[in-house]
Motif scaffolding. Structure first.
Motif, PDB file in Angstrom:
ATOM      1  N   ALA A 138       0.820  -1.221   0.000  1.00 19.87           N
ATOM      2  CA  ALA A 138       0.000   0.000   0.000  1.00 19.87           C
ATOM      3  C   ALA A 138       0.855   1.272   0.000  1.00 19.87           C
ATOM      4  N   ASP A 164      -2.957  -6.112   1.747  1.00 20.27           N
ATOM      5  CA  ASP A 164      -3.412  -4.717   1.836  1.00 20.27           C
ATOM      6  C   ASP A 164      -4.710  -4.463   1.066  1.00 20.27           C
ATOM      7  N   LYS A 167      -6.911  -1.513   2.032  1.00 21.48           N
ATOM      8  CA  LYS A 167      -6.165  -0.247   1.895  1.00 21.48           C
ATOM      9  C   LYS A 167      -5.979   0.133   0.436  1.00 21.48           C
TER      10      LYS A 167
END
Ligand SMILES: *Cc1c(COP(=O)(O)O)cnc(C)c1O
Length: 415
Positions: A138, A164, A167
């Motif tokens: 991320a 991730d 995110k």
């Protein structure tokens, strides 16, 4: 000449088998490939080969496959093509990307992914991965976004949900940049109770012979967005069909695949099937395509016989994925016992473990004999380069480079 070569090859194999038996060793052929073709799939392929070629043009079967996939995947629109890479081209088209636009891609992927962008004249920028699930990192993604970024490709490798995920989708959303989810290796994996491929703008799936389900070649482009759905429909409508000759070859590859990798008597049947149909073997990615040339038959939509295989495989996918998870827990135990890090499952995720990835010493990746001897398996090498299997390199992706050196994978469907 080719025929003669095949007989010689078979004779050599059988001589080797005989020596193995005489030496008292078991005749094992380590499994690799997707291993999801079964006798009913073979019957289906033979049935299609016996059909009138006109029935191969029946679009209703393809529509049914797309509908069944949507239902199973919890998605609104799905369009079937002759490859995940073609599905990706359809997504690029649906987003209206133009020459000169910039796409952010994982710096650890199949070369056919950047190729789909390059064929459309789009610039590619590579984002580093994390080494827990091999998804985009991320923080790295944040640092790469510029006003020219028009799309972000995230992926879920080996059947794991990327670390991730939430995110990455958030970052793209905040910048108002569409996301294409590459789910080629993760059909059926879930995050927070939803199948992957439903969080971005578009997603792609593959049924190439090493993937979660197997139609030899094939893929799907999926979206939950009405407008993008219409754009994909238009692309699909205009896409060419593969030639009957190609479909004939593909169906023969079902036999080749089954008798080579799956049948219990494959120690001799593989030679017979190669003598009979070895000349029909298809290659997923030719060397020219690896080097960035657009193949002549690129861009085709799926046709009925392939969709029939897809439908049959889809009916069995949950059983395969359950089996894969079961084998994964055994590999996890092996990792614990041998001092390797267990593959991570993100909180609230249900991975499907298409393969079981492990970071090993570089020597164990470059020299794979140990896995045959110690584990009785053929070690997978996704990926042996940043843009596998091409030797093209990417810059500023040190963790991806590390995975190239150290990440191997174990099969999770064994026979
Ligand atoms: C296999 C694969 C693709 C391409 O799918 P095809 O059906 O082979 O075109 C794309 N991305 C990833 C990560 C893959 O593993």
């Amino acid at each position: 000449m080719m025929g003669l070569w095949r007989y010689r090859h078979a004779a050599r194999n059988q001589y080797r088998n005989l020596r193995t038996v005489l030496s008292g060793k078991p005749l094992i052929y380590p499994s690799f490939g997707s291993m999801t073709l079964e006798s009913d799939d073979v019957r289906l392929a033979r049935d299609c080969l016996a059909q009138d070629r006109l029935t191969w043009q029946d679009e209703n079967v393809v529509t049914e496959y797309q509908k069944e996939f949507c239902q199973w995947n919890g998605s609104r629109f799905a369009f079937a093509f002759m490859g995940g890479r073609v599905a990706l081209s359809a997504c690029i088209h649906a987003l209206g990307l133009k020459a000169g636009d910039e796409a952010i891609l994982p710096g650890y992927t199949c070369v056919v992914v950047p190729n789909a962008f390059h064929f459309a004249g789009i610039r590619t920028v590579y984002c580093d991965i994390e080494l827990e699930t091999y998804g985009l990192d991320a923080d790295c993604l944040k640092s790469l976004i510029t006003p020219n970024t028009r799309v972000i490709v995230i992926h879920h490798l080996y059947g794991l949900v990327c670390r991730d995920y939430g995110k990455l989708v958030d970052i793209a959303h905040r910048h108002n940049i569409p996301v294409i989810e590459d789910c080629a290796q993760a059909m059926g994996a879930e995050y927070q109770g939803v199948k992957v491929g439903n969080s971005g703008s578009l997603s792609i799936y593959s049924s190439e012979q090493s993937k979660v389900i197997n139609t030899i070649q094939g893929g799907l482009a999926v979206t939950n967005d009405e407008v993008l759905g219409h754009k994909l429909q238009k692309y699909w409508d205009e896409a060419p069909r593969p030639s009957n000759d190609f479909v004939d070859k593909l169906l023969h590859n079902v036999l080749l695949n089954y008798y080579t990798m799956k049948h219990p008597q494959r120690w001799y049947l593989r030679d017979i099937i190669h003598i009979k149909h070895g000349n029909k073997r298809l290659i997923s990615t030719t060397t020219a395509e690896e080097l960035g040339t657009r193949p002549e038959n690129y861009g085709a939509k799926m046709v009925a016989p392939v969709a029939r295989l897809g439908l049959n495989q889809l009916r069995k996918i949950d059983r395969f994925n359950l089996q894969r998870r079961d084998t994964a827990s055994k590999w996890a135990e092996w990792c614990r016992n041998n001092g390797y890090r267990v593959a991570s499952s993100v909180a609230d995720s249900l991975p499907i473990f298409l393969r079981y990835p492990v970071l090993v010493e570089p020597e164990r990746k470059s020299n794979r004999g140990w896995a045959r001897q110690e584990l009785g398996i053929e070690l997978g090498v996704w990926f042996r380069s940043n843009l596998h299997p091409s030797q093209r390199t990417v810059v500023n992706c040190p963790r991806a480079d590390e995975a190239v050196k150290r990440c191997v994978n174990f099969p999770t469907l064994l026979t």
